[in-house]
Design an enzyme around this catalytic site. Structure first.
Site, PDB file in Angstrom:
ATOM      1  N   CYS A   1       0.823  -1.204   0.000  1.00  0.00           N
ATOM      2  CA  CYS A   1       0.000   0.000   0.000  1.00  0.00           C
ATOM      3  C   CYS A   1       0.859   1.257   0.000  1.00  0.00           C
ATOM      4  O   CYS A   1       2.081   1.198   0.007  1.00  0.00           O
ATOM      5  CB  CYS A   1      -0.913   0.007   1.229  1.00  0.00           C
ATOM      6  SG  CYS A   1      -1.907  -1.492   1.410  1.00  0.00           S
TER       7      CYS A   1
ATOM      8  N   TYR B   1      11.038  -3.053  -7.998  1.00  0.00           N
ATOM      9  CA  TYR B   1       9.736  -3.033  -8.663  1.00  0.00           C
ATOM     10  C   TYR B   1       8.758  -1.986  -8.146  1.00  0.00           C
ATOM     11  O   TYR B   1       8.162  -1.256  -8.933  1.00  0.00           O
ATOM     12  CB  TYR B   1       9.087  -4.420  -8.533  1.00  0.00           C
ATOM     13  CG  TYR B   1       7.698  -4.509  -9.139  1.00  0.00           C
ATOM     14  CD1 TYR B   1       7.526  -4.686 -10.509  1.00  0.00           C
ATOM     15  CD2 TYR B   1       6.564  -4.394  -8.345  1.00  0.00           C
ATOM     16  CE1 TYR B   1       6.253  -4.758 -11.061  1.00  0.00           C
ATOM     17  CE2 TYR B   1       5.292  -4.459  -8.893  1.00  0.00           C
ATOM     18  CZ  TYR B   1       5.148  -4.641 -10.250  1.00  0.00           C
ATOM     19  OH  TYR B   1       3.905  -4.699 -10.794  1.00  0.00           O
TER      20      TYR B   1
ATOM     21  N   GLY C   1      -1.279   0.699  -5.093  1.00  0.00           N
ATOM     22  CA  GLY C   1      -2.536   0.029  -4.801  1.00  0.00           C
ATOM     23  C   GLY C   1      -3.673   0.668  -5.551  1.00  0.00           C
ATOM     24  O   GLY C   1      -3.797   1.894  -5.554  1.00  0.00           O
TER      25      GLY C   1
ATOM     26  N   ASN D   1       0.933   0.764   5.958  1.00  0.00           N
ATOM     27  CA  ASN D   1       1.578   0.049   4.859  1.00  0.00           C
ATOM     28  C   ASN D   1       2.437  -1.041   5.462  1.00  0.00           C
ATOM     29  O   ASN D   1       3.322  -0.757   6.267  1.00  0.00           O
ATOM     30  CB  ASN D   1       2.439   1.005   4.027  1.00  0.00           C
ATOM     31  CG  ASN D   1       3.224   0.274   2.944  1.00  0.00           C
ATOM     32  OD1 ASN D   1       2.823  -0.782   2.474  1.00  0.00           O
ATOM     33  ND2 ASN D   1       4.353   0.836   2.558  1.00  0.00           N
ATOM     34  N   GLY D   2       2.188  -2.286   5.078  1.00  0.00           N
ATOM     35  CA  GLY D   2       2.969  -3.400   5.591  1.00  0.00           C
ATOM     36  C   GLY D   2       2.098  -4.550   6.016  1.00  0.00           C
ATOM     37  O   GLY D   2       0.917  -4.633   5.660  1.00  0.00           O
TER      38      GLY D   2
END
Length: 468
Positions: free
Chosen positions: A12, A252, A38, A112-113
């Site tokens: 995210c 990426y 996302g 996020n995570g």
């Protein structure tokens, strides 16, 4: 439980503002610049100093936050979130930020995570009377905060964070404060910036460029920032000597115009391509990259190898990334819709196709076929990262180990399956050296490549990911 574990995984993006009259609008633009992280859901919580208001929904930032909606979001501080959902983790209730109300005030969370001990904590909290409204691991923190016995919110948050294991970049918004926390290993990127006297926080620095913010510094592992009308203070809730930023952020996930830990992502990817040219010298006529995340590495490979770089593949910009589509059927359909080979460039040519990774192999097989159908005489695939052999427990949807093509297949077997004339992966040392230009692999999480993880992985999590 196993389905729930899979549903907790998410890659995210978070963005926050404190002390700006246009906080919601800035958050909108910040989230738009993080949309690549996302595409399934997004939300903004804004504070006017007295109360919190949330708007969120399933869809893209531009779809949820129309002009009419933005007109109603007024306040001087805000946090926002973009997410994608894995199987079992979708639904409006899981879209963040999550907003909680209590007699002592409101609290909004954006995360996020992925927490590797989320299920253990949930069982403990439910035994103590907690009732969870979502299947997201993010909600665990809210319950831990409210159950803390400390009188001050700062100490409640520090105590709650100390119980978490895994990867997390948290934004916590109350009526009067913005708190920012990063896990003790620094697994996820998170940076601090400013616009005049206002502070901004984002998963990637590219969001600062969009809103006109000045970069200040990266959030330190185990650090809790507290931002309010008195300014900004920093405290450590945890200390850790083994910093482990996710290597896949450079390979990426992050945008090429972002800087992570002072390292430009485009430059790191270009260096990966140059290292590939040394590790995998190939006689060819053209080099092409798979858009968009592999273009930088392809340019680096072409420069180092002395082979012309050409735009052999064209991406349809209106189709989302196949890696973060929630089902295999959608991933396969997405590949067919999103890429086209340029016959005038590849016909009759020996092509080096540079890609950033091979996860399931579906995308690579399709792209090799596209190039050969367009007349390429040879297609040599070079990958600017090592083989992904192990699942990620920290928030990247690499699914179960059995779906990772490199988990039980050799490079030669993968080459045959994707139909390439040759296949080469960048070495782990080559990848890390391309990022930091030093020997060794310290400072990075390489779990998906090596199987060595920076945190303990709990049995219920292992049971799901390694099922056969």
């Amino acid at each position: 439980m196993l389905a729930e574990i899979k549903g907790l995984n998410e890659e995210c993006g978070v963005f926050g503002v404190f002390g700006h009259p246009d906080s919601a609008q800035l958050t909108y633009y910040g989230l738009h610049s993080l949309q690549h992280r996302g595409q399934e859901g997004t939300g903004i919580v804004v504070s006017n100093g007295e109360k919190l208001r949330v708007v969120k929904g399933e869809g893209l930032v531009s779809e949820i936050f129309t002009a009419d909606v933005m007109e109603e979001l007024k306040g001087t501080s805000a946090i926002g979130h973009v997410r994608y959902a894995t199987a079992g983790g979708g639904g409006y209730e899981n879209v963040q930020p999550l907003l909680f109300h209590s007699q002592t005030g409101s609290l909004a969370l954006a995360h996020n995570g992925n927490l590797v001990n989320a299920n253990i904590l949930k069982h403990q909290l439910e035994a103590q009377g907690s009732i969870f409204q979502t299947s997201s691991d993010t909600e665990v923190l809210a319950h831990l905060i409210r159950r803390s016995g400390y009188p001050q919110l700062k100490d409640q948050v520090k105590n709650a964070l100390s119980m978490l294991k895994g990867a997390y970049a948290y934004l916590i918004l109350t009526e009067k404060e913005l708190m920012v926390a990063l896990d003790p290993h620094g697994l996820r990127p998170l940076s601090l910036g400013c616009i005049g006297n206002a502070y901004v926080v984002a998963s990637e620095t590219c969001a600062f460029d969009v809103v006109g913010a000045e970069f200040i510094r990266d959030i330190r592992p185990g650090e809790l920032l507290i931002i309010n009308e008195d300014g900004i203070t920093s405290e450590q809730f945890a200390f850790n000597s083994t910093k482990s930023i996710c290597a896949m952020e450079y390979v990426y996930f992050s945008r090429p115009d972002s800087n992570i830990q002072g390292i430009n992502v485009h430059t790191a990817r270009k260096n990966m391509g140059k290292r590939l040219a040394v590790e995998a010298p190939i006689e060819a006529d053209v080099v092409t990259g798979v858009p968009d995340s592999s273009i930088s590495a392809a340019i680096g490979y072409a420069e180092a190898a002395g082979i012309p770089y050409e735009m052999g593949l064209i991406k349809n910009k209106y189709v989302g990334r196949t890696f973060i589509q929630p089902t295999q059927s959608l991933r396969e359909q997405g590949v067919k819709m999103k890429l086209s080979a340029v016959r005038g460039v590849v016909e009759g040519k020996r092509v080096v196709m540079v890609d950033d990774s091979i996860v399931r192999g579906t995308t690579s097989r399709r792209i090799v076929n596209l190039l050969k159908e367009a007349g390429a005489t040879e297609v040599h695939v070079v990958i600017s990262s090592p083989p992904i052999k192990n699942p990620c427990f920290y928030g990247i949807d690499t699914s179960s180990k059995e779906e990772l093509i490199a988990s039980d297949k050799s490079v030669e077997e993968i080459r045959q399956l994707i139909g390439a004339d040759s296949l080469t992966f960048l070495s782990t040392e080559g990848m890390v050296g391309a990022i930091v230009k030093t020997e060794g692999t310290e400072g990075f999480c390489l779990g998906c490549f090596t199987g060595n993880y920076p945190t303990e992985i709990y049995p219920d999590t292992l049971q799901y990911y390694y099922q056969k």
